[in-house]
Design an enzyme around this catalytic site. Structure first.
Site, PDB file in Angstrom:
ATOM      1  N   SER A 187     -23.053  26.052 -18.612  1.00 45.17           N
ATOM      2  CA  SER A 187     -23.347  26.901 -19.763  1.00 45.17           C
ATOM      3  C   SER A 187     -24.740  26.717 -20.330  1.00 45.17           C
ATOM      4  O   SER A 187     -25.296  27.649 -20.917  1.00 45.17           O
ATOM      5  CB  SER A 187     -22.317  26.638 -20.868  1.00 45.17           C
ATOM      6  N   HIS A 215     -17.661  30.854 -18.289  1.00 42.00           N
ATOM      7  CA  HIS A 215     -18.851  31.706 -18.307  1.00 42.00           C
ATOM      8  C   HIS A 215     -18.960  32.568 -17.052  1.00 42.00           C
ATOM      9  O   HIS A 215     -19.994  33.201 -16.842  1.00 42.00           O
ATOM     10  CB  HIS A 215     -20.109  30.860 -18.456  1.00 42.00           C
ATOM     11  N   LYS A 246     -15.034  34.779 -24.461  1.00 43.63           N
ATOM     12  CA  LYS A 246     -16.384  35.156 -24.026  1.00 43.63           C
ATOM     13  C   LYS A 246     -16.345  36.597 -23.482  1.00 43.63           C
ATOM     14  O   LYS A 246     -16.231  37.537 -24.249  1.00 43.63           O
ATOM     15  CB  LYS A 246     -16.920  34.127 -23.031  1.00 43.63           C
TER      16      LYS A 246
END
Length: 402
Positions: A187, A215, A246
């Site tokens: 990340s 991610h 996310k």
């Protein structure tokens, strides 16, 4: 003595953090999460281009997700007021777990209140002192903390260094179970894990593989299925952890997905699952809509890829050192924290919202401004960011970092 020395020590530490550029101010939004946001800081700062959100597919304010959540609130109520194993399991929880499994092509899935909780619960439930866990040096804090909670022997290998991973696997010889843990996308750097090589080594040495794909899911791989799908190693990855916070709508909630035996045991022993309230049904309903959009969302990913390439190309032409290569995480490496603070202050005063990252989030001397591209950004947004970056008074200092 009393308690004053304790509070005095905290005040001193806070002052030091401010002086060294390590203090983290919270940014208060006065608008929904989207490409341009309003900031509340005494008075509204209107229409800043948001370059620091995990809203990769631009779904955080998508009307279909909002409608799904609204309908669920009306039909299913606000909260479950219970943990899952008592009376907190709603039909929509099971529906979402089945949908995540179908999406990721795994046997089963268990929901958590966050991916941090998922990683906090998985290692302790599965491993003990007879086992070894091998962790990439750049893994997320939740993996690090989760490993600390278990009694397994801990080994670490240099980021994406397969020779060092093999060294650790040899050192782990004789353990009952060996588990390799890695982020799918790291990340702070936007680096994609070399998952095919990791799986090859795991197969050779008889190790399990856990991937935190927070991610990556929705962003990379066929249908947005993440790094196992990108490298075609779904059957060689036994455990996938991830988040709904996310690309998949940006609310909250996490999961562990994988083999039936693993998921069934986590329902019996994962402490964050057993002792945390169930996700509110509205989050589950909106997440179902988000997965549908992500799975069919090649247009989002194509647009995201073009915007990312434009930003990376423009920053590289300015002579700046960047992390990663193609992921929409685009770290501008600054070295010293005060330079990162100066850059974000310049950006914000010119209509761009970004955040400095420094110790302890990243190692000492590796401060950065992590920019993140969203499918909701326009080409004009990216060009505006590049124009403001070019005007940074200390641009030469940033170039010297390279």
């Amino acid at each position: 003595m009393g308690l004053e020395p304790f509070f005095g020590r905290l005040r001193s530490a806070i002052d030091d953090a401010r002086r060294d550029g390590l203090y983290k101010d919270e940014i208060i939004l006065g608008s929904p999460q989207q490409a341009r946001v309003d900031i509340l800081s005494g008075e509204i700062e209107p229409s800043l281009i948001n370059m620091c959100s995990n809203n990769y597919l631009g779904l955080a304010n998508n009307p279909k997700l909002v409608a799904a959540a609204r309908e669920s609130l009306l039909v299913d109520g606000f909260g479950m007021a219970s943990v899952r194993f008592i009376c907190g399991s709603h039909a929509v929880h099971k529906q979402l777990e089945r949908r995540i499994s179908q999406f990721l092509q795994t046997d089963d899935t268990i929901l958590f209140s966050s991916c941090f909780d998922a990683n906090a619960g998985v290692f302790e439930a599965l491993l003990d002192e007879e086992d070894v866990v091998i962790s990439d040096a750049l893994n997320h804090a939740s993996i690090i903390d989760g490993i600390r909670l278990c009694k397994a022997r801990r080994l670490r290998y240099r980021n994406n260094d397969m020779a060092d991973l093999e060294r650790a696997l040899k050192e782990a010889a004789g353990a009952r179970t060996v588990l390799i843990a890695t982020d799918g996308v790291f990340s702070m750097d936007g680096i994609v894990a070399d998952l095919r090589s990791i799986c090859d080594l795991a197969h050779r040495y008889g190790a399990l593989v856990l991937v935190d794909d927070s991610h990556a899911v929705g962003v990379i791989g066929p249908g947005g299925r993440g790094t196992p799908a990108l490298f075609d190693v779904q059957e060689q990855v036994q455990i996938v952890t991830g988040t709904l916070g996310k690309a998949l709508g940006g609310a909250s909630g996490g999961y562990v997905s994988g083999r039936n035996e693993i998921i069934t045991w986590l329902r019996q022993r994962a402490r964050p699952y057993l002792f945390s309230n169930a996700l509110m049904p509205a989050i589950c309903s909106a997440s179902l809509a988000a997965i549908d959009l992500a799975e069919a969302g090649d247009q989002f990913r194509d647009h995201l890829s073009r915007q990312t390439a434009r930003l990376r190309g423009g920053l590289s032409q300015l002579g700046l050192k960047l992390g990663g290569s193609s992921h929409p995480i685009v770290p501008v490496l600054c070295g010293e924290p005060l330079l990162a603070v100066e850059l974000t202050s310049h950006l914000r005063s010119n209509g761009i919202l970004a955040v400095p990252f420094s110790f302890p989030v990243v190692p000492q001397g590796q401060a950065r401004v992590r920019m993140q591209v969203s499918a909701s950004h326009t080409l004009q947004d990216i060009d505006d960011v590049l124009a403001v970056m070019e005007q940074f008074p200390n641009l030469d200092e940033l170039r010297d970092v390279a």
